[in-house]
Design a protein around this motif. Structure first.
Motif, mmCIF file in Angstrom:
data_model
loop_
_atom_site.group_PDB
_atom_site.id
_atom_site.type_symbol
_atom_site.label_atom_id
_atom_site.label_comp_id
_atom_site.label_asym_id
_atom_site.label_seq_id
_atom_site.Cartn_x
_atom_site.Cartn_y
_atom_site.Cartn_z
ATOM 1 N N ILE A 87 0.829 -1.207 0.000
ATOM 2 C CA ILE A 87 0.000 0.000 0.000
ATOM 3 C C ILE A 87 0.860 1.254 0.000
ATOM 4 O O ILE A 87 0.712 2.146 -0.829
ATOM 5 C CB ILE A 87 -0.942 0.004 1.222
ATOM 6 C CG1 ILE A 87 -1.867 -1.208 1.190
ATOM 7 C CG2 ILE A 87 -1.757 1.300 1.268
ATOM 8 C CD1 ILE A 87 -2.675 -1.391 2.465
ATOM 9 N N ASP A 88 1.802 1.337 0.942
ATOM 10 C CA ASP A 88 2.611 2.541 1.130
ATOM 11 C C ASP A 88 3.869 2.139 1.883
ATOM 12 O O ASP A 88 3.960 1.036 2.432
ATOM 13 C CB ASP A 88 1.809 3.588 1.922
ATOM 14 C CG ASP A 88 2.435 4.986 1.887
ATOM 15 O OD1 ASP A 88 3.313 5.234 1.020
ATOM 16 O OD2 ASP A 88 2.046 5.822 2.716
ATOM 17 N N SER A 115 3.528 8.354 1.625
ATOM 18 C CA SER A 115 2.629 9.164 0.805
ATOM 19 C C SER A 115 1.267 9.353 1.460
ATOM 20 O O SER A 115 0.627 10.392 1.287
ATOM 21 C CB SER A 115 2.442 8.507 -0.577
ATOM 22 O OG SER A 115 3.672 8.396 -1.254
ATOM 23 N N LEU A 116 0.816 8.361 2.216
ATOM 24 C CA LEU A 116 -0.512 8.409 2.823
ATOM 25 C C LEU A 116 -0.461 9.047 4.208
ATOM 26 O O LEU A 116 0.576 8.979 4.895
ATOM 27 C CB LEU A 116 -1.094 7.001 2.932
ATOM 28 C CG LEU A 116 -1.347 6.274 1.609
ATOM 29 C CD1 LEU A 116 -1.857 4.861 1.861
ATOM 30 C CD2 LEU A 116 -2.333 7.044 0.741
ATOM 31 N N GLU A 346 4.620 0.311 -4.883
ATOM 32 C CA GLU A 346 3.438 0.666 -4.102
ATOM 33 C C GLU A 346 2.210 0.728 -5.006
ATOM 34 O O GLU A 346 2.298 1.160 -6.160
ATOM 35 C CB GLU A 346 3.626 2.018 -3.424
ATOM 36 C CG GLU A 346 4.726 2.060 -2.378
ATOM 37 C CD GLU A 346 5.021 3.464 -1.914
ATOM 38 O OE1 GLU A 346 5.800 3.619 -0.949
ATOM 39 O OE2 GLU A 346 4.485 4.435 -2.510
ATOM 40 N N GLY A 348 -1.044 1.699 -3.515
ATOM 41 C CA GLY A 348 -2.082 2.511 -2.886
ATOM 42 C C GLY A 348 -3.141 1.683 -2.185
ATOM 43 O O GLY A 348 -3.117 0.450 -2.174
ATOM 44 N N ASP A 350 -6.166 1.258 -3.033
ATOM 45 C CA ASP A 350 -7.029 0.507 -3.954
ATOM 46 C C ASP A 350 -6.300 -0.615 -4.678
ATOM 47 O O ASP A 350 -6.905 -1.389 -5.421
ATOM 48 C CB ASP A 350 -7.663 1.443 -4.977
ATOM 49 C CG ASP A 350 -6.636 2.178 -5.835
ATOM 50 O OD1 ASP A 350 -5.417 1.952 -5.647
ATOM 51 O OD2 ASP A 350 -7.041 2.990 -6.682
ATOM 52 N N THR A 353 -2.955 2.017 -7.759
ATOM 53 C CA THR A 353 -2.346 3.329 -7.933
ATOM 54 C C THR A 353 -0.837 3.237 -7.728
ATOM 55 O O THR A 353 -0.364 3.178 -6.587
ATOM 56 C CB THR A 353 -2.944 4.338 -6.940
ATOM 57 O OG1 THR A 353 -4.368 4.343 -7.069
ATOM 58 C CG2 THR A 353 -2.399 5.740 -7.206
ATOM 59 N N GLY A 355 2.987 3.805 -7.011
ATOM 60 C CA GLY A 355 3.743 4.789 -6.241
ATOM 61 C C GLY A 355 5.219 4.499 -6.314
ATOM 62 O O GLY A 355 5.745 4.113 -7.362
#
Length: 369
Positions: A87-88, A115-116, A346, A348, A350, A353, A355
Protein backbone atom coordinates in the motif's frame (compact mmCIF):
# COMPACT_ATOMS: atom_id res chain seq x y z
CA UNK A 1 1.76 19.68 14.08
CA UNK A 2 -1.64 19.40 12.51
CA UNK A 3 -3.18 15.95 12.24
CA UNK A 4 -3.13 15.93 8.45
CA UNK A 5 0.56 16.77 8.39
CA UNK A 6 1.72 13.94 10.62
CA UNK A 7 3.45 11.01 9.01
CA UNK A 8 3.73 7.44 10.27
CA UNK A 9 6.85 6.87 12.32
CA UNK A 10 6.58 10.28 14.01
CA UNK A 11 4.41 9.10 16.88
CA UNK A 12 3.96 5.90 18.85
CA UNK A 13 0.74 4.95 17.10
CA UNK A 14 2.54 4.82 13.79
CA UNK A 15 5.58 2.96 15.07
CA UNK A 16 3.94 1.15 17.98
CA UNK A 17 5.56 -0.76 20.80
CA UNK A 18 4.32 -3.62 22.89
CA UNK A 19 3.80 -1.60 26.04
CA UNK A 20 7.12 -2.74 27.51
CA UNK A 21 10.08 -0.40 27.99
CA UNK A 22 11.74 0.09 24.64
CA UNK A 23 15.36 0.58 23.67
CA UNK A 24 16.67 2.45 20.65
CA UNK A 25 16.28 -0.58 18.42
CA UNK A 26 12.55 -0.58 19.06
CA UNK A 27 12.20 3.11 18.40
CA UNK A 28 14.12 3.13 15.16
CA UNK A 29 13.95 0.90 12.10
CA UNK A 30 16.85 -1.39 11.45
CA UNK A 31 19.85 0.30 9.92
CA UNK A 32 19.39 0.10 6.14
CA UNK A 33 21.94 -1.47 3.88
CA UNK A 34 23.65 0.40 1.10
CA UNK A 35 21.30 1.25 -1.79
CA UNK A 36 22.70 -1.47 -3.98
CA UNK A 37 22.39 -4.14 -1.31
CA UNK A 38 19.34 -6.28 -0.80
CA UNK A 39 16.77 -5.21 1.72
CA UNK A 40 14.70 -8.09 2.89
CA UNK A 41 15.39 -9.60 6.29
CA UNK A 42 16.95 -13.06 6.13
CA UNK A 43 14.82 -16.08 6.67
CA UNK A 44 15.94 -16.68 10.25
CA UNK A 45 17.50 -19.87 11.49
CA UNK A 46 14.68 -20.43 13.96
CA UNK A 47 12.17 -20.48 11.11
CA UNK A 48 14.33 -21.79 8.28
CA UNK A 49 16.99 -24.11 9.58
CA UNK A 50 18.35 -24.66 6.10
CA UNK A 51 22.12 -24.80 6.15
CA UNK A 52 25.19 -26.20 4.45
CA UNK A 53 28.23 -28.13 5.62
CA UNK A 54 30.95 -26.04 7.23
CA UNK A 55 33.47 -27.29 4.66
CA UNK A 56 33.08 -28.18 0.98
CA UNK A 57 32.48 -31.85 0.24
CA UNK A 58 34.12 -31.54 -3.14
CA UNK A 59 36.32 -28.97 -4.88
CA UNK A 60 34.93 -26.49 -7.37
CA UNK A 61 35.06 -27.64 -10.98
CA UNK A 62 37.41 -25.63 -13.20
CA UNK A 63 35.08 -24.20 -15.86
CA UNK A 64 36.21 -23.46 -19.40
CA UNK A 65 34.62 -21.97 -22.48
CA UNK A 66 32.94 -18.66 -23.12
CA UNK A 67 30.97 -16.97 -20.42
CA UNK A 68 27.25 -16.56 -21.12
CA UNK A 69 26.00 -13.31 -22.54
CA UNK A 70 24.91 -10.78 -19.93
CA UNK A 71 21.83 -8.64 -19.47
CA UNK A 72 22.30 -6.00 -16.77
CA UNK A 73 20.93 -4.25 -14.94
CA UNK A 74 17.44 -5.73 -14.95
CA UNK A 75 14.78 -4.55 -12.52
CA UNK A 76 11.99 -7.08 -12.06
CA UNK A 77 9.00 -5.25 -10.64
CA UNK A 78 5.79 -6.44 -9.05
CA UNK A 79 2.73 -4.31 -8.39
CA UNK A 80 1.27 -7.15 -6.35
CA UNK A 81 -0.82 -10.15 -7.28
CA UNK A 82 -3.69 -12.12 -5.89
CA UNK A 83 -4.34 -11.22 -2.26
CA UNK A 84 -1.19 -9.11 -1.84
CA UNK A 85 -0.13 -5.56 -2.58
CA UNK A 86 2.15 -2.97 -1.02
CA UNK A 87 0.00 0.00 0.00
CA UNK A 88 2.61 2.54 1.13
CA UNK A 89 6.08 2.77 2.66
CA UNK A 90 8.31 5.25 4.46
CA UNK A 91 10.04 6.18 7.72
CA UNK A 92 11.48 2.67 7.95
CA UNK A 93 8.09 0.96 7.68
CA UNK A 94 5.88 -0.67 5.05
CA UNK A 95 2.10 -0.88 4.92
CA UNK A 96 0.86 -4.03 3.18
CA UNK A 97 -2.38 -5.78 2.29
CA UNK A 98 -2.49 -9.55 2.76
CA UNK A 99 -5.97 -10.75 1.96
CA UNK A 100 -8.38 -9.21 4.48
CA UNK A 101 -5.61 -7.87 6.72
CA UNK A 102 -3.70 -4.60 6.57
CA UNK A 103 -0.26 -5.02 8.14
CA UNK A 104 2.63 -2.74 9.21
CA UNK A 105 6.16 -4.15 9.35
CA UNK A 106 9.68 -2.65 9.62
CA UNK A 107 11.48 -1.91 6.33
CA UNK A 108 14.95 -0.41 6.60
CA UNK A 109 15.13 0.53 2.91
CA UNK A 110 12.10 2.85 3.14
CA UNK A 111 14.13 6.01 3.72
CA UNK A 112 11.52 8.43 2.38
CA UNK A 113 8.36 9.93 3.82
CA UNK A 114 5.12 7.95 3.39
CA UNK A 115 2.63 9.16 0.80
CA UNK A 116 -0.51 8.41 2.82
CA UNK A 117 -1.56 10.26 5.97
CA UNK A 118 -1.10 8.77 9.41
CA UNK A 119 -4.77 7.80 9.64
CA UNK A 120 -4.22 5.18 6.90
CA UNK A 121 -1.32 3.71 8.86
CA UNK A 122 -3.31 3.60 12.11
CA UNK A 123 -6.27 1.83 10.52
CA UNK A 124 -4.51 -1.55 10.44
CA UNK A 125 -5.13 -5.08 11.66
CA UNK A 126 -1.61 -6.11 12.71
CA UNK A 127 1.68 -4.39 13.54
CA UNK A 128 4.99 -6.13 14.12
CA UNK A 129 6.66 -4.81 17.24
CA UNK A 130 9.77 -5.59 19.21
CA UNK A 131 13.33 -6.04 18.07
CA UNK A 132 13.89 -4.61 14.60
CA UNK A 133 17.34 -6.13 14.12
CA UNK A 134 17.60 -8.29 11.02
CA UNK A 135 17.41 -11.54 12.97
CA UNK A 136 15.59 -10.23 16.03
CA UNK A 137 12.42 -11.70 17.42
CA UNK A 138 9.36 -9.72 18.34
CA UNK A 139 5.63 -9.93 18.60
CA UNK A 140 2.52 -8.84 16.77
CA UNK A 141 0.11 -6.24 18.08
CA UNK A 142 -3.49 -6.36 16.87
CA UNK A 143 -5.06 -2.88 17.23
CA UNK A 144 -8.62 -3.84 16.28
CA UNK A 145 -9.17 -7.39 17.51
CA UNK A 146 -7.19 -10.50 18.35
CA UNK A 147 -6.44 -12.52 15.22
CA UNK A 148 -5.67 -16.18 14.76
CA UNK A 149 -2.17 -17.37 13.96
CA UNK A 150 -3.05 -18.23 10.35
CA UNK A 151 -5.40 -17.05 7.63
CA UNK A 152 -6.04 -18.13 4.02
CA UNK A 153 -4.38 -16.36 1.07
CA UNK A 154 -4.49 -16.84 -2.71
CA UNK A 155 -1.75 -16.10 -5.23
CA UNK A 156 -1.15 -17.21 -8.84
CA UNK A 157 -3.94 -19.76 -8.60
CA UNK A 158 -2.63 -21.29 -5.36
CA UNK A 159 -4.21 -21.27 -1.89
CA UNK A 160 -1.94 -21.14 1.17
CA UNK A 161 -1.81 -19.96 4.77
CA UNK A 162 -0.45 -16.64 5.95
CA UNK A 163 0.99 -16.81 9.44
CA UNK A 164 2.05 -14.23 12.03
CA UNK A 165 5.56 -15.44 12.96
CA UNK A 166 7.82 -14.07 15.67
CA UNK A 167 10.36 -13.07 13.01
CA UNK A 168 7.95 -10.64 11.28
CA UNK A 169 7.52 -12.90 8.23
CA UNK A 170 4.04 -13.98 7.15
CA UNK A 171 4.77 -17.11 5.11
CA UNK A 172 5.20 -15.65 1.64
CA UNK A 173 7.74 -13.30 0.08
CA UNK A 174 5.75 -11.44 -2.60
CA UNK A 175 8.79 -9.99 -4.37
CA UNK A 176 9.24 -13.54 -5.68
CA UNK A 177 6.02 -13.22 -7.67
CA UNK A 178 8.05 -12.21 -10.74
CA UNK A 179 10.17 -15.38 -10.56
CA UNK A 180 7.15 -17.56 -9.92
CA UNK A 181 5.28 -16.04 -12.87
CA UNK A 182 8.30 -16.65 -15.11
CA UNK A 183 8.56 -20.25 -13.90
CA UNK A 184 4.83 -20.85 -14.38
CA UNK A 185 5.06 -19.58 -17.97
CA UNK A 186 8.06 -21.81 -18.69
CA UNK A 187 6.28 -24.89 -17.39
CA UNK A 188 3.04 -24.21 -19.23
CA UNK A 189 4.62 -23.57 -22.62
CA UNK A 190 7.37 -26.22 -22.49
CA UNK A 191 5.35 -28.86 -24.33
CA UNK A 192 6.94 -31.55 -22.16
CA UNK A 193 6.94 -32.45 -18.45
CA UNK A 194 9.49 -30.36 -16.56
CA UNK A 195 11.32 -31.22 -13.35
CA UNK A 196 11.65 -28.30 -10.92
CA UNK A 197 13.93 -28.19 -7.86
CA UNK A 198 13.05 -25.64 -5.18
CA UNK A 199 15.98 -25.28 -2.75
CA UNK A 200 15.45 -23.53 0.60
CA UNK A 201 11.78 -23.79 -0.32
CA UNK A 202 10.31 -22.43 2.97
CA UNK A 203 6.49 -22.68 2.98
CA UNK A 204 6.16 -24.14 -0.51
CA UNK A 205 4.20 -21.49 -2.41
CA UNK A 206 6.63 -21.64 -5.35
CA UNK A 207 6.47 -25.45 -5.34
CA UNK A 208 2.67 -25.39 -5.45
CA UNK A 209 2.67 -22.83 -8.29
CA UNK A 210 5.07 -25.00 -10.32
CA UNK A 211 3.16 -28.23 -9.67
CA UNK A 212 -0.19 -26.63 -10.46
CA UNK A 213 1.28 -25.52 -13.80
CA UNK A 214 2.21 -29.11 -14.62
CA UNK A 215 5.74 -29.61 -13.29
CA UNK A 216 7.15 -32.48 -11.25
CA UNK A 217 8.56 -30.71 -8.18
CA UNK A 218 11.18 -31.51 -5.57
CA UNK A 219 10.99 -29.16 -2.58
CA UNK A 220 13.91 -29.07 -0.13
CA UNK A 221 14.11 -27.33 3.25
CA UNK A 222 15.88 -28.45 6.42
CA UNK A 223 13.26 -27.01 8.77
CA UNK A 224 10.69 -29.55 9.96
CA UNK A 225 8.43 -26.67 10.90
CA UNK A 226 8.57 -25.25 7.38
CA UNK A 227 7.90 -28.66 5.82
CA UNK A 228 4.87 -29.03 8.07
CA UNK A 229 3.65 -25.67 6.87
CA UNK A 230 4.07 -26.73 3.23
CA UNK A 231 1.83 -29.73 3.82
CA UNK A 232 -0.80 -27.50 5.40
CA UNK A 233 -0.68 -25.28 2.33
CA UNK A 234 -0.97 -28.27 0.02
CA UNK A 235 -4.00 -29.55 1.92
CA UNK A 236 -5.64 -26.11 1.98
CA UNK A 237 -5.61 -25.99 -1.81
CA UNK A 238 -6.65 -29.66 -2.14
CA UNK A 239 -3.43 -30.27 -4.08
CA UNK A 240 -2.36 -33.50 -2.37
CA UNK A 241 -2.30 -35.42 -5.66
CA UNK A 242 0.14 -33.06 -7.36
CA UNK A 243 3.62 -34.56 -8.02
CA UNK A 244 5.62 -32.88 -5.25
CA UNK A 245 8.38 -34.48 -3.16
CA UNK A 246 8.74 -32.73 0.21
CA UNK A 247 12.34 -33.28 1.38
CA UNK A 248 13.32 -32.25 4.92
CA UNK A 249 17.10 -32.16 4.63
CA UNK A 250 20.11 -29.88 4.46
CA UNK A 251 20.06 -28.35 0.97
CA UNK A 252 23.76 -28.85 0.24
CA UNK A 253 23.73 -32.45 1.33
CA UNK A 254 20.74 -33.09 -0.90
CA UNK A 255 22.20 -31.59 -4.07
CA UNK A 256 25.55 -33.33 -3.52
CA UNK A 257 23.70 -36.63 -3.36
CA UNK A 258 21.67 -35.75 -6.46
CA UNK A 259 24.91 -35.00 -8.29
CA UNK A 260 26.33 -38.39 -7.36
CA UNK A 261 23.12 -40.07 -8.50
CA UNK A 262 23.13 -38.28 -11.84
CA UNK A 263 19.73 -36.67 -11.18
CA UNK A 264 18.91 -33.58 -13.24
CA UNK A 265 16.34 -30.78 -13.22
CA UNK A 266 15.00 -28.41 -15.88
CA UNK A 267 14.50 -25.43 -13.56
CA UNK A 268 16.25 -24.80 -10.24
CA UNK A 269 15.11 -22.10 -7.82
CA UNK A 270 17.47 -21.34 -4.96
CA UNK A 271 16.65 -18.83 -2.27
CA UNK A 272 19.32 -19.18 0.45
CA UNK A 273 19.50 -17.18 3.66
CA UNK A 274 22.50 -15.04 4.51
CA UNK A 275 23.26 -17.23 7.51
CA UNK A 276 21.69 -20.36 8.96
CA UNK A 277 22.20 -23.43 11.08
CA UNK A 278 21.05 -26.87 10.10
CA UNK A 279 19.43 -29.53 12.29
CA UNK A 280 22.76 -31.29 12.86
CA UNK A 281 24.79 -28.15 13.55
CA UNK A 282 25.70 -27.44 9.92
CA UNK A 283 26.56 -23.82 9.30
CA UNK A 284 25.65 -21.88 6.18
CA UNK A 285 27.45 -18.63 5.29
CA UNK A 286 26.25 -17.21 1.98
CA UNK A 287 29.57 -15.72 0.89
CA UNK A 288 31.51 -18.87 1.81
CA UNK A 289 29.21 -21.56 0.46
CA UNK A 290 27.38 -19.96 -2.46
CA UNK A 291 30.08 -20.71 -5.09
CA UNK A 292 29.97 -24.45 -4.35
CA UNK A 293 26.17 -24.47 -4.20
CA UNK A 294 25.89 -22.90 -7.67
CA UNK A 295 28.63 -25.20 -8.99
CA UNK A 296 26.63 -28.25 -7.92
CA UNK A 297 23.41 -26.77 -9.26
CA UNK A 298 25.06 -26.40 -12.66
CA UNK A 299 25.96 -30.09 -12.63
CA UNK A 300 22.39 -31.16 -11.94
CA UNK A 301 20.83 -28.98 -14.65
CA UNK A 302 19.41 -31.11 -17.44
CA UNK A 303 20.79 -30.78 -21.00
CA UNK A 304 17.60 -28.95 -21.96
CA UNK A 305 17.35 -26.89 -18.78
CA UNK A 306 15.34 -23.68 -18.88
CA UNK A 307 16.77 -21.76 -15.96
CA UNK A 308 18.78 -21.47 -12.76
CA UNK A 309 17.46 -18.72 -10.47
CA UNK A 310 19.31 -17.28 -7.46
CA UNK A 311 17.91 -14.70 -5.05
CA UNK A 312 20.01 -13.07 -2.32
CA UNK A 313 18.73 -11.06 0.63
CA UNK A 314 20.15 -8.83 3.34
CA UNK A 315 23.71 -8.81 2.12
CA UNK A 316 26.00 -5.84 1.70
CA UNK A 317 26.86 -6.41 -1.93
CA UNK A 318 26.10 -5.27 -5.44
CA UNK A 319 24.09 -7.52 -7.72
CA UNK A 320 27.26 -7.66 -9.81
CA UNK A 321 28.84 -9.95 -7.18
CA UNK A 322 26.32 -12.74 -7.79
CA UNK A 323 26.05 -11.83 -11.49
CA UNK A 324 29.74 -12.45 -12.16
CA UNK A 325 29.67 -15.59 -10.02
CA UNK A 326 26.77 -16.93 -12.06
CA UNK A 327 28.54 -16.16 -15.35
CA UNK A 328 31.72 -17.92 -14.20
CA UNK A 329 29.72 -20.90 -12.99
CA UNK A 330 27.91 -21.21 -16.33
CA UNK A 331 31.00 -20.93 -18.56
CA UNK A 332 30.65 -23.08 -21.66
CA UNK A 333 26.90 -23.59 -21.21
CA UNK A 334 25.85 -20.76 -23.54
CA UNK A 335 22.70 -18.78 -22.94
CA UNK A 336 22.63 -15.58 -20.93
CA UNK A 337 22.82 -14.40 -17.34
CA UNK A 338 20.42 -11.63 -16.38
CA UNK A 339 20.85 -9.95 -13.02
CA UNK A 340 19.62 -7.00 -11.03
CA UNK A 341 17.10 -6.28 -8.31
CA UNK A 342 13.60 -7.33 -7.36
CA UNK A 343 11.35 -4.44 -6.42
CA UNK A 344 7.76 -4.06 -5.29
CA UNK A 345 5.83 -1.03 -6.49
CA UNK A 346 3.44 0.67 -4.10
CA UNK A 347 -0.14 0.27 -5.27
CA UNK A 348 -2.08 2.51 -2.89
CA UNK A 349 -5.16 1.70 -0.87
CA UNK A 350 -7.03 0.51 -3.95
CA UNK A 351 -4.21 -1.76 -5.14
CA UNK A 352 -4.16 0.02 -8.51
CA UNK A 353 -2.35 3.33 -7.93
CA UNK A 354 1.40 3.02 -8.65
CA UNK A 355 3.74 4.79 -6.24
CA UNK A 356 7.35 4.44 -5.15
CA UNK A 357 9.40 1.30 -5.84
CA UNK A 358 10.75 -0.57 -2.82
CA UNK A 359 13.90 -2.61 -3.43
CA UNK A 360 13.76 -6.01 -1.76
CA UNK A 361 16.59 -8.23 -2.99
CA UNK A 362 19.26 -9.08 -5.54
CA UNK A 363 18.87 -11.78 -8.16
CA UNK A 364 20.76 -13.54 -10.92
CA UNK A 365 19.16 -15.88 -13.43
CA UNK A 366 20.76 -18.06 -16.10
CA UNK A 367 18.56 -18.87 -19.10
CA UNK A 368 19.52 -20.95 -22.15
CA UNK A 369 18.93 -18.17 -24.66
Amino acid sequence: MKQKERRPGQRNAAAPNSGRPTDDRQKRPAKPTAPSASARNPKPAAVRETAAPTAPDRPLIARTGERPAERVPIILESLGAGDFHLIDSGNGLKLEQYGPYRIVRPEGQALWQPSLPVQAWENVDAVFTGDTDEEGTGRWRFPKAALGETWPLHLLGVDFHGRFTSFRHVGVFPEQIVHWTWMKDQVEKAGRPLKVLNLFGYTGVASLVAAAAGAEVTHVDASKKAIGWTRENQALGRMEKLPIRWICEDAMKFILREERRGSTYDIILTDPPKFGRGPNGEVWHLFEHLPLMLDICREILSPKALGLVLTAYSIRASFYSIHELMRETMRGRGGAVESGELVIREAGLDGKTPGKALSTSLFSRWVPK
